[in-house]
Each structure stands twice: as structure tokens, then as C-alpha cells.
Motif scaffolding. Structure first.
Motif, mmCIF file in Angstrom:
data_model
loop_
_atom_site.group_PDB
_atom_site.id
_atom_site.type_symbol
_atom_site.label_atom_id
_atom_site.label_comp_id
_atom_site.label_asym_id
_atom_site.label_seq_id
_atom_site.Cartn_x
_atom_site.Cartn_y
_atom_site.Cartn_z
ATOM 1 N N GLU A 27 -18.144 29.785 9.846
ATOM 2 C CA GLU A 27 -18.152 30.897 11.559
ATOM 3 C C GLU A 27 -16.221 31.308 10.783
ATOM 4 O O GLU A 27 -15.665 31.479 11.369
ATOM 5 C CB GLU A 27 -17.993 29.112 12.368
ATOM 6 N N MET A 28 -16.164 30.348 10.217
ATOM 7 C CA MET A 28 -14.233 30.529 9.736
ATOM 8 C C MET A 28 -14.117 31.444 9.063
ATOM 9 O O MET A 28 -13.367 32.573 9.674
ATOM 10 C CB MET A 28 -13.731 29.229 8.579
ATOM 11 N N LEU A 29 -15.028 32.678 9.467
ATOM 12 C CA LEU A 29 -15.563 33.796 8.770
ATOM 13 C C LEU A 29 -15.870 35.047 9.639
ATOM 14 O O LEU A 29 -15.473 36.225 9.211
ATOM 15 C CB LEU A 29 -16.022 34.042 7.186
ATOM 16 N N ASP A 30 -16.115 34.752 11.054
ATOM 17 C CA ASP A 30 -16.048 35.141 12.219
ATOM 18 C C ASP A 30 -15.149 36.115 11.992
ATOM 19 O O ASP A 30 -16.101 37.561 12.969
ATOM 20 C CB ASP A 30 -16.273 34.430 12.676
ATOM 21 N N GLU A 31 -14.191 36.175 12.070
ATOM 22 C CA GLU A 31 -13.075 37.206 12.618
ATOM 23 C C GLU A 31 -12.867 38.219 11.323
ATOM 24 O O GLU A 31 -12.973 39.244 12.214
ATOM 25 C CB GLU A 31 -12.005 36.356 13.108
ATOM 26 N N LEU A 32 -13.332 38.033 10.566
ATOM 27 C CA LEU A 32 -13.019 38.330 9.198
ATOM 28 C C LEU A 32 -14.893 39.598 9.361
ATOM 29 O O LEU A 32 -14.693 40.763 8.868
ATOM 30 C CB LEU A 32 -13.101 38.227 8.062
ATOM 31 N N ALA A 33 -15.400 39.041 9.802
ATOM 32 C CA ALA A 33 -16.713 39.930 9.577
ATOM 33 C C ALA A 33 -16.866 40.487 10.804
ATOM 34 O O ALA A 33 -17.396 41.580 10.312
ATOM 35 C CB ALA A 33 -18.133 38.170 9.829
ATOM 36 N N GLU A 34 -16.746 40.589 12.005
ATOM 37 C CA GLU A 34 -16.400 41.109 13.223
ATOM 38 C C GLU A 34 -15.752 42.280 12.328
ATOM 39 O O GLU A 34 -15.322 43.745 12.918
ATOM 40 C CB GLU A 34 -15.639 40.599 14.388
ATOM 41 N N ARG A 35 -14.989 42.059 12.462
ATOM 42 C CA ARG A 35 -13.580 43.160 11.599
ATOM 43 C C ARG A 35 -14.069 44.284 10.346
ATOM 44 O O ARG A 35 -14.192 45.415 10.744
ATOM 45 C CB ARG A 35 -12.046 42.501 11.070
ATOM 46 N N LEU A 36 -14.975 43.301 10.078
ATOM 47 C CA LEU A 36 -15.549 45.007 8.622
ATOM 48 C C LEU A 36 -16.973 45.051 9.555
ATOM 49 O O LEU A 36 -16.912 46.249 9.520
ATOM 50 C CB LEU A 36 -16.712 43.567 7.927
ATOM 51 N N LEU A 37 -18.036 44.423 10.276
ATOM 52 C CA LEU A 37 -18.442 45.770 11.557
ATOM 53 C C LEU A 37 -18.322 46.747 11.959
ATOM 54 O O LEU A 37 -18.299 47.613 11.952
ATOM 55 C CB LEU A 37 -19.162 44.262 12.196
#
Length: 128
Positions: free
Chosen positions: A90-100
Motif C-alpha cells: 500500500e505504500m506504493l498506492d499513490e505511485l500506482a494511481e499516478r502511473l495508471l
């Protein structure tokens, strides 16, 4: 696909070790079945990964590290001292959303390794 005794031993070794290289798995398996060789372990790991029972990641320049499928987290590998920490995906959720949003890329961070410098090594560098 039949679960042979050798494959079961390899899967059990990965579960017991948590994270393990093929060589570590082989040593563990040979404690029970001395005739199992590294080639058999590599083949078993490949098959178990194809079946979704284990997964691998690269924590550095060495051999891949295997763990069981449900063992999901992000590895933080220090390239100075070799220490490996784990943090929740979950620590990478923000990055995952930005990449999507930006690239349409769906990040799978369930077993990922990031390299950098750990707190202790950074602290040692700052005090020089």
C-alpha cells in the motif's frame, strides 16, 4: 499437473524459509532428500511459479529470491550493506494511481524490490 514428492519438498522449503534463493531451497530439501539436485530445484521452482504457488524477485545482482504467492510486500534492498527490509504494498498506492492515470499502466507491487540506501548507511555517510 502432479505434485511429485520433490516438488512438494521444494514448495515446503520455500514456505519454511520465507524468502530463499534456489541454492538455499536446495540445501533445505537435501536435508530431507539428499538425492535432489539443484537442477531439480530450478525446474520445480519454475513449475511452481507457472502454477502460481511461488513467485520470484531480484533483490540485487545475485540469484532470484522465491517466496510463496500469498507473501506480498515491497522489498527495500540497500545496495551498500545488503540489508533487505519489507514494507506493505500500500505504500506504493499513490505511485500506482499516478502511473495508471498518466500512462494507463497498472502496477503490480505485490512482490517488488526497490534498491537504495538504508537509514543506517545514510546515517554513517552523513557522519563522515
Amino acid at each position: 499437473m502432479r505434485m511429485t514428492p520433490q516438488r512438494q519438498l521444494v514448495l515446503d522449503a520455500v514456505r519454511e524459509l520465507g524468502h530463499a534463493t534456489p541454492e538455499q531451497v536446495c540445501r533445505r530439501v537435501q536435508g530431507t532428500a539428499s538425492t535432489v539436485n539443484i537442477t531439480t530445484v530450478y525446474r520445480a521452482l519454475d513449475l511452481l511459479e507457472d502454477l502460481g504457488l511461488v513467485r520470484h524477485t531480484h533483490l540485487g545482482h545475485g540469484a532470484p529470491t522465491y517466496s510463496v504467492e500469498e507473501h506480498e510486500h515491497v522489498h527495500l534492498a540497500c545496495h551498500r550493506c545488503g540489508r533487505v527490509d519489507e514494507v506493505p504494498c500500500e505504500m506504493l498506492d499513490e505511485l500506482a494511481e499516478r502511473l495508471l492515470r498518466a500512462r494507463g499502466f497498472a502496477l503490480d507491487a505485490t512482490h517488488l524490490a526497490l534498491s537504495g540506501t538504508c537509514r543506517d548507511c545514510r546515517s554513517t555517510e552523513e557522519h563522515r
